[in-house]
Scaffold this motif. Structure first.
Motif, PDB file in Angstrom:
ATOM      1  N   PRO A 175      -9.236   1.148  -4.144  1.00 25.43           N
ATOM      2  CA  PRO A 175     -10.250   1.939  -3.447  1.00 25.43           C
ATOM      3  C   PRO A 175     -10.231   3.401  -3.874  1.00 25.43           C
ATOM      4  N   GLY A 176     -11.408   3.946  -4.142  1.00 28.80           N
ATOM      5  CA  GLY A 176     -11.514   5.350  -4.525  1.00 28.80           C
ATOM      6  C   GLY A 176     -11.457   5.582  -6.025  1.00 28.80           C
ATOM      7  N   VAL A 177     -11.295   4.496  -6.787  1.00 30.21           N
ATOM      8  CA  VAL A 177     -11.253   4.647  -8.239  1.00 30.21           C
ATOM      9  C   VAL A 177     -12.634   4.311  -8.811  1.00 30.21           C
ATOM     10  N   ALA A 178     -13.277   5.303  -9.421  1.00 27.49           N
ATOM     11  CA  ALA A 178     -14.567   5.070 -10.073  1.00 27.49           C
ATOM     12  C   ALA A 178     -14.303   4.415 -11.427  1.00 27.49           C
TER      13      ALA A 178
ATOM     14  N   TRP B  40       0.817  -1.205   0.000  1.00 30.98           N
ATOM     15  CA  TRP B  40       0.000   0.000   0.000  1.00 30.98           C
ATOM     16  C   TRP B  40       0.853   1.258   0.000  1.00 30.98           C
TER      17      TRP B  40
ATOM     18  N   LYS C 152     -18.652   3.939  -0.933  1.00 28.11           N
ATOM     19  CA  LYS C 152     -18.564   4.185  -2.373  1.00 28.11           C
ATOM     20  C   LYS C 152     -17.180   3.796  -2.893  1.00 28.11           C
ATOM     21  N   ASP C 153     -17.146   3.064  -3.976  1.00 25.96           N
ATOM     22  CA  ASP C 153     -15.901   2.635  -4.627  1.00 25.96           C
ATOM     23  C   ASP C 153     -14.884   2.034  -3.642  1.00 25.96           C
ATOM     24  N   GLY C 154     -15.397   1.310  -2.671  1.00 25.95           N
ATOM     25  CA  GLY C 154     -14.490   0.649  -1.738  1.00 25.95           C
ATOM     26  C   GLY C 154     -13.996   1.517  -0.593  1.00 25.95           C
ATOM     27  N   ILE C 155     -14.537   2.735  -0.475  1.00 25.94           N
ATOM     28  CA  ILE C 155     -14.187   3.590   0.665  1.00 25.94           C
ATOM     29  C   ILE C 155     -15.449   3.856   1.481  1.00 25.94           C
TER      30      ILE C 155
ATOM     31  N   TYR D 154     -10.789   2.196   4.234  1.00 28.08           N
ATOM     32  CA  TYR D 154     -10.536   1.630   2.909  1.00 28.08           C
ATOM     33  C   TYR D 154     -10.849   0.137   2.901  1.00 28.08           C
ATOM     34  N   ILE D 155     -12.045  -0.193   2.408  1.00 31.03           N
ATOM     35  CA  ILE D 155     -12.465  -1.593   2.386  1.00 31.03           C
ATOM     36  C   ILE D 155     -12.869  -2.039   0.975  1.00 31.03           C
ATOM     37  N   PRO D 156     -11.942  -2.024   0.030  1.00 33.09           N
ATOM     38  CA  PRO D 156     -12.309  -2.466  -1.322  1.00 33.09           C
ATOM     39  C   PRO D 156     -12.793  -3.913  -1.313  1.00 33.09           C
TER      40      PRO D 156
END
Lengths: 154, 130
Positions: free
Chosen positions: B45-48, A5, A130-133, A61-63
Motif C-alpha cells: 500500500p502506498g507504492v505507485a 506488517w 489511491k494505491d491501496g490507501i 490501508y486496504i491494498p
C-alpha cells in the motif's frame, strides 16, 4: 493475523529481528495493560488517524480492495469502514490450497469502527482511494478552529 | 587481483538495494504455483507503479517499493498503526524460472508477479510403448 506488517528488514539481523518480533507479538497478547480501544497487531485494515488544524485525516490501508467495494459511514463521531477482500482467487479462478507455498495476506470481510475527535463537520467528508490507501478527510467545524482575537486599545 | 576486485565490486552492488532497504517493512505475500508458472502477490500500500523497483540478479529476486512520505502538516497523529516506511523483500528463485518472461503488474497497491517456468521444466506426460 499479519504480524509481518511491523517487521522491518535489516540485512545483518534479519533472523534476529524475526525472533524479536515474534516475542513482541507474544508479549503483546500477555501485556496486562493496554488501551481499551486498541486492536491486536496485524488487524486488517491498519488505520492511521491524524488530527490536523483544519481537518481530521484517516488513512485506511486496504491494498487490493477497489474503491467501489468499500462502505463508509459516519455517525455520532464514529467512522465505520467495511468491505471484503478475496485473495484466494486469481484471474477469476479459485486457488486451491495445495497450490500455495505461502499465504500471509488477509482474505475475507472486514469492519473497523474508529472514534473521531470532537468537533468534526459530518457534512464535509471527502474520501479518495489511491494505491491501496483510502484517505478520508473530515473538515473541522468553524468554531473548533483556532481564532485570532483582535485586541482593541481602550 | 583484478578479478577479485571485480568480484568485490559486484558483491557491493548486489548488496546495495538491501542496504538501501534497511529498516523497511517486510510486506506479506501469497505465493502459489501451477504447472505453468509461479505467481506472487504482495501487499504494497502506498507504492505507485513508478516507485517499484524489481531486480533479478542470478538467483535472487528483490522487491523494493518506495513510499512517498506524507508532508509534515501541523497537528498530531492520534494513532498510527501503519508507519510510512518503504517495503523490501527478497526471494531466491531456481533455474526452472524463465528469467526473460517474468512479468509484473500493480493494481490498488498489490503487486502481481508472474514467473513462468522454462519449457523444459514443465511437467510432461511420458508415453509408454509396448
Amino acid at each position: 493475523m499479519i504480524a509481518r506488517w511491523y517487521e522491518t528488514f535489516d540485512p545483518l539481523f534479519e533472523d534476529f529481528n524475526r525472533l524479536r518480533s515474534e516475542l513482541d507479538r507474544l508479549f503483546d497478547i500477555a501485556l496486562p495493560l493496554s488501551n481499551i480501544r486498541s486492536v491486536p497487531r496485524g488487524t486488517f485494515p491498519a488505520v492511521n488517524l491524524h488530527d490536523g488544524k483544519d481537518a481530521v485525516t484517516v488513512q485506511v490501508y486496504i491494498p487490493g480492495v477497489s474503491a467501489d467495494k468499500v462502505e463508509l459511514t459516519v455517525q455520532n463521531n464514529t467512522l465505520s469502514i467495511s468491505g471484503e477482500r478475496d485473495t484466494q482467487r486469481c484471474d477469476d479462478k479459485e486457488i486451491t490450497p495445495e497450490r500455495y507455498h505461502r499465504r500471509e495476506r488477509f482474505s475475507g470481510s472486514f469492519t473497523r469502527v474508529i472514534s473521531l475527535p470532537e468537533g468534526i463537520d459530518q457534512d464535509k467528508i471527502n474520501a479518495v482511494c489511491k494505491d491501496g490507501i483510502l484517505t478520508i478527510t473530515i473538515a473541522k467545524r468553524e468554531e473548533q478552529k483556532p481564532k485570532q482575537i483582535a485586541v482593541k486599545a481602550a | 587481483m583484478a578479478a577479485e576486485k571485480e568480484k568485490a565490486l559486484s558483491k557491493k552492488e548486489e548488496r546495495s538495494l538491501s542496504e538501501v532497504a534497511k529498516g523497511a517493512l517486510v510486506p506479506p505475500v501469497d505465493i502459489f504455483e501451477d504447472d505453468e508458472q509461479v505467481i506472487l502477490f504482495a501487499d504494497l500500500p502506498g507504492v505507485a507503479k513508478e516507485n517499484l523497483n524489481l531486480q533479478i540478479d542470478k538467483d535472487t529476486l528483490q522487491i523494493y517499493g518506495k513510499v512517498t512520505k506524507p508532508s509534515d502538516e501541523a497537528g498530531r497523529y492520534e494513532y498510527t498503526e501503519f508507519p510510512a516506511k518503504d517495503f523490501y523483500r527478497a526471494f531466491t528463485i531456481g533455474e526452472e524460472i524463465d528469467r526473460d518472461k517474468i512479468s509484473a503488474s500493480m493494481s490498488n497497491g498489490v503487486l502481481k508477479l508472474v514467473l513462468p517456468k522454462a519449457e523444459r521444466m514443465k511437467p510432461r506426460k511420458i508415453e509408454i510403448k509396448f
